[in-house]
Design an enzyme around this catalytic site. Structure first.
Site, PDB file in Angstrom:
ATOM      1  N   GLU A 115      -6.040  13.834   1.396  1.00  0.00           N
ATOM      2  CA  GLU A 115      -5.889  15.254   1.834  1.00  0.00           C
ATOM      3  C   GLU A 115      -5.464  16.314   0.733  1.00  0.00           C
ATOM      4  O   GLU A 115      -6.013  17.311   0.459  1.00  0.00           O
ATOM      5  CB  GLU A 115      -5.170  15.550   3.156  1.00  0.00           C
ATOM      6  CG  GLU A 115      -5.811  14.793   4.174  1.00  0.00           C
ATOM      7  CD  GLU A 115      -4.995  14.943   5.448  1.00  0.00           C
ATOM      8  OE1 GLU A 115      -3.831  14.392   5.973  1.00  0.00           O
ATOM      9  OE2 GLU A 115      -5.556  15.498   6.470  1.00  0.00           O
ATOM     10  N   GLU A 135      -5.588   7.050   9.246  1.00  0.00           N
ATOM     11  CA  GLU A 135      -4.966   7.700  10.257  1.00  0.00           C
ATOM     12  C   GLU A 135      -5.372   6.897  11.752  1.00  0.00           C
ATOM     13  O   GLU A 135      -4.783   6.581  12.715  1.00  0.00           O
ATOM     14  CB  GLU A 135      -5.040   9.166  10.312  1.00  0.00           C
ATOM     15  CG  GLU A 135      -4.280  10.052   9.444  1.00  0.00           C
ATOM     16  CD  GLU A 135      -4.604  10.006   7.859  1.00  0.00           C
ATOM     17  OE1 GLU A 135      -5.739   9.137   7.640  1.00  0.00           O
ATOM     18  OE2 GLU A 135      -4.082  10.702   7.337  1.00  0.00           O
TER      19      GLU A 135
HETATM   20  N1  COA Z   1       5.088   4.974   4.051  1.00  0.00           N
HETATM   21  C1  COA Z   1       6.422   4.317   3.590  1.00  0.00           C
HETATM   22  N2  COA Z   1       6.709   3.527   2.640  1.00  0.00           N
HETATM   23  C2  COA Z   1       5.357   3.159   2.025  1.00  0.00           C
HETATM   24  C3  COA Z   1       4.222   3.551   2.560  1.00  0.00           C
HETATM   25  C4  COA Z   1       4.241   4.496   3.660  1.00  0.00           C
HETATM   26  N3  COA Z   1       2.613   4.918   4.035  1.00  0.00           N
HETATM   27  N4  COA Z   1       3.065   2.931   1.899  1.00  0.00           N
HETATM   28  C5  COA Z   1       3.762   1.883   0.986  1.00  0.00           C
HETATM   29  N5  COA Z   1       5.257   2.156   1.238  1.00  0.00           N
HETATM   30  C6  COA Z   1       6.127   1.456   0.526  1.00  0.00           C
HETATM   31  C7  COA Z   1       6.398  -0.044   1.164  1.00  0.00           C
HETATM   32  O1  COA Z   1       7.175  -0.076   2.040  1.00  0.00           O
HETATM   33  C8  COA Z   1       6.796  -0.776  -0.284  1.00  0.00           C
HETATM   34  O2  COA Z   1       8.245  -0.572  -0.213  1.00  0.00           O
HETATM   35  P1  COA Z   1       9.192  -1.879  -0.295  1.00  0.00           P
HETATM   36  O3  COA Z   1       9.011  -2.215  -1.845  1.00  0.00           O
HETATM   37  O4  COA Z   1      10.624  -1.345  -0.268  1.00  0.00           O
HETATM   38  O5  COA Z   1       9.057  -2.922   0.634  1.00  0.00           O
HETATM   39  C9  COA Z   1       6.460   0.099  -1.370  1.00  0.00           C
HETATM   40  O6  COA Z   1       5.875   1.134  -0.757  1.00  0.00           O
HETATM   41  C10 COA Z   1       5.225  -0.559  -2.182  1.00  0.00           C
HETATM   42  O7  COA Z   1       3.989  -0.801  -0.883  1.00  0.00           O
HETATM   43  P2  COA Z   1       3.454  -2.276  -0.741  1.00  0.00           P
HETATM   44  O8  COA Z   1       2.914  -2.296   0.673  1.00  0.00           O
HETATM   45  O9  COA Z   1       4.439  -3.443  -1.016  1.00  0.00           O
HETATM   46  O10 COA Z   1       2.240  -2.459  -1.839  1.00  0.00           O
HETATM   47  P3  COA Z   1       0.916  -3.145  -1.671  1.00  0.00           P
HETATM   48  O11 COA Z   1       0.259  -2.978  -3.128  1.00  0.00           O
HETATM   49  O12 COA Z   1       1.266  -4.516  -1.390  1.00  0.00           O
HETATM   50  O13 COA Z   1      -0.020  -2.333  -0.664  1.00  0.00           O
HETATM   51  C11 COA Z   1      -0.902  -0.515   0.513  1.00  0.00           C
HETATM   52  C12 COA Z   1      -0.411  -1.085  -0.997  1.00  0.00           C
HETATM   53  C13 COA Z   1      -1.260   1.031   0.121  1.00  0.00           C
HETATM   54  C14 COA Z   1      -2.266  -1.010   0.957  1.00  0.00           C
HETATM   55  C15 COA Z   1       0.129  -0.434   1.436  1.00  0.00           C
HETATM   56  O14 COA Z   1       1.405  -0.287   1.048  1.00  0.00           O
HETATM   57  C16 COA Z   1      -0.343   0.162   2.794  1.00  0.00           C
HETATM   58  O15 COA Z   1      -1.188  -0.038   3.317  1.00  0.00           O
HETATM   59  N6  COA Z   1       0.619   1.540   2.808  1.00  0.00           N
HETATM   60  C17 COA Z   1       0.164   2.263   4.077  1.00  0.00           C
HETATM   61  C18 COA Z   1      -0.602   3.404   4.026  1.00  0.00           C
HETATM   62  C19 COA Z   1      -0.871   4.196   5.108  1.00  0.00           C
HETATM   63  O16 COA Z   1      -1.147   3.782   6.243  1.00  0.00           O
HETATM   64  N7  COA Z   1      -0.609   5.491   4.778  1.00  0.00           N
HETATM   65  C20 COA Z   1      -0.428   6.314   5.793  1.00  0.00           C
HETATM   66  C21 COA Z   1      -1.518   7.240   6.189  1.00  0.00           C
HETATM   67  S1  COA Z   1      -1.077   8.371   7.555  1.00  0.00           S
END
Ligand code: COA
Length: 243
Positions: A115, A135
């Protein structure tokens, strides 16, 4: 300007650099980032030295992976209410920025990251960029404008697909659907944004601002009113230039 904890703000050669700076959590957007961005955008909009702003993310993995889910899932309701109120302001502020805003986008660009990217006037993606709106899969809808800004950029069908399926698209597809202006290797991302910024800065400041204003305001108007707006801005620019 005070030092910030979640954003780095720098200014150099008429360019403002806004760097989302929580790389350990993929630059996810939290309340503090919102407050800091708000201060920064307020300063930029009134700063005549800033001719172009560049928005980017720190670290290798993400521009911004969306809202901070830890905060989102634990925040008590008054905080959520406050967040909603402020968000309206910050996204409005992003969209009303008088100067062109260039997004330099890499890695994950998800949720509110997407966004924020949609609030930019020009979007440059690196080859590793991945865009998505997760979302609906989380039982919520985007609340920072994507239901409105995305269809205006990529059209209704692609926007619906991205919103309803939460599927991610890569940089090439983002280019093909018109979501980004250019795709470049990761190492050239910032340099490409800076080159674009320099080109814009080399042109008349007033012409650039009015051209942006004509497009941004005109998109919300019927064609006849948009054409009238363009005529008024052109006249105004002409009168300023001939004073
Ligand atoms: N909120 C809070 N923390 C988040 C986050 C989020 N939306 N997205 C990632 N993180 C944190 C993870 O918890 C992790 O922290 P840690 O190392 O303390 O465990 C760190 O960022 C790295 O993320 P990780 O998931 O280990 O990386 P990855 O390469 O395996 O995966 C994504 C990357 C983006 C695919 C995955 O992090 C993800 O799906 N995130 C959520 C995306 C999302 O739904 N966003 C919200 C939209 S409303």
């Amino acid at each position: 300007m005070p030092p910030f904890q979640t954003v780095i703000y720098e200014k150099s050669e008429n360019v403002a650099y806004i760097t989302l700076n929580r790389p350990q959590v993929l630059n996810v957007y939290n309340l503090q980032m919102r407050d800091e961005l708000y201060q920064i955008l307020c300063a930029i909009k009134d700063d005549d030295e800033v001719k172009v702003a560049i928005l980017k993310g720190a670290g290798n993995k993400a521009f911004c992976a969306g809202a901070d889910l830890s905060e989102f899932l634990t925040a008590p309701s008054p905080i959520i209410a406050r967040r909603v109120r402020w968000e309206r302001d910050i996204w409005g502020l992003f969209l009303r920025l008088p100067q062109p805003l260039i997004g330099a986008l890499h890695g994950y660009i998800l949720g509110s990251g997407m966004e924020m990217a949609l609030c930019c006037d020009l979007r440059i993606a690196s080859e590793d960029a991945k865009f998505g709106l997760p979302e609906t899969g989380l039982g919520i809808i985007p609340a920072a404008g994507a239901t409105q800004t995305l269809p205006r950029v990529v059209g209704r069908a692609k926007a619906m697909e991205m919103l309803l399926t939460a599927d991610r698209i890569d940089a090439r597809e983002a280019y093909d659907v018109g979501l980004v202006n250019k795709v470049v290797p990761r190492a050239q991302l910032l340099a490409t944004a800076q080159e674009m910024a320099r080109e814009i800065i080399s042109y008349s400041h007033g012409a650039v601002r009015y051209a942006k204003q004509a497009v941004v305001r005109g998109l919300d108007l019927p064609l006849a009113e948009g054409l009238e707006l363009e005529r008024r801005l052109a006249d105004l620019l002409f009168s300023i230039r001939t004073q």
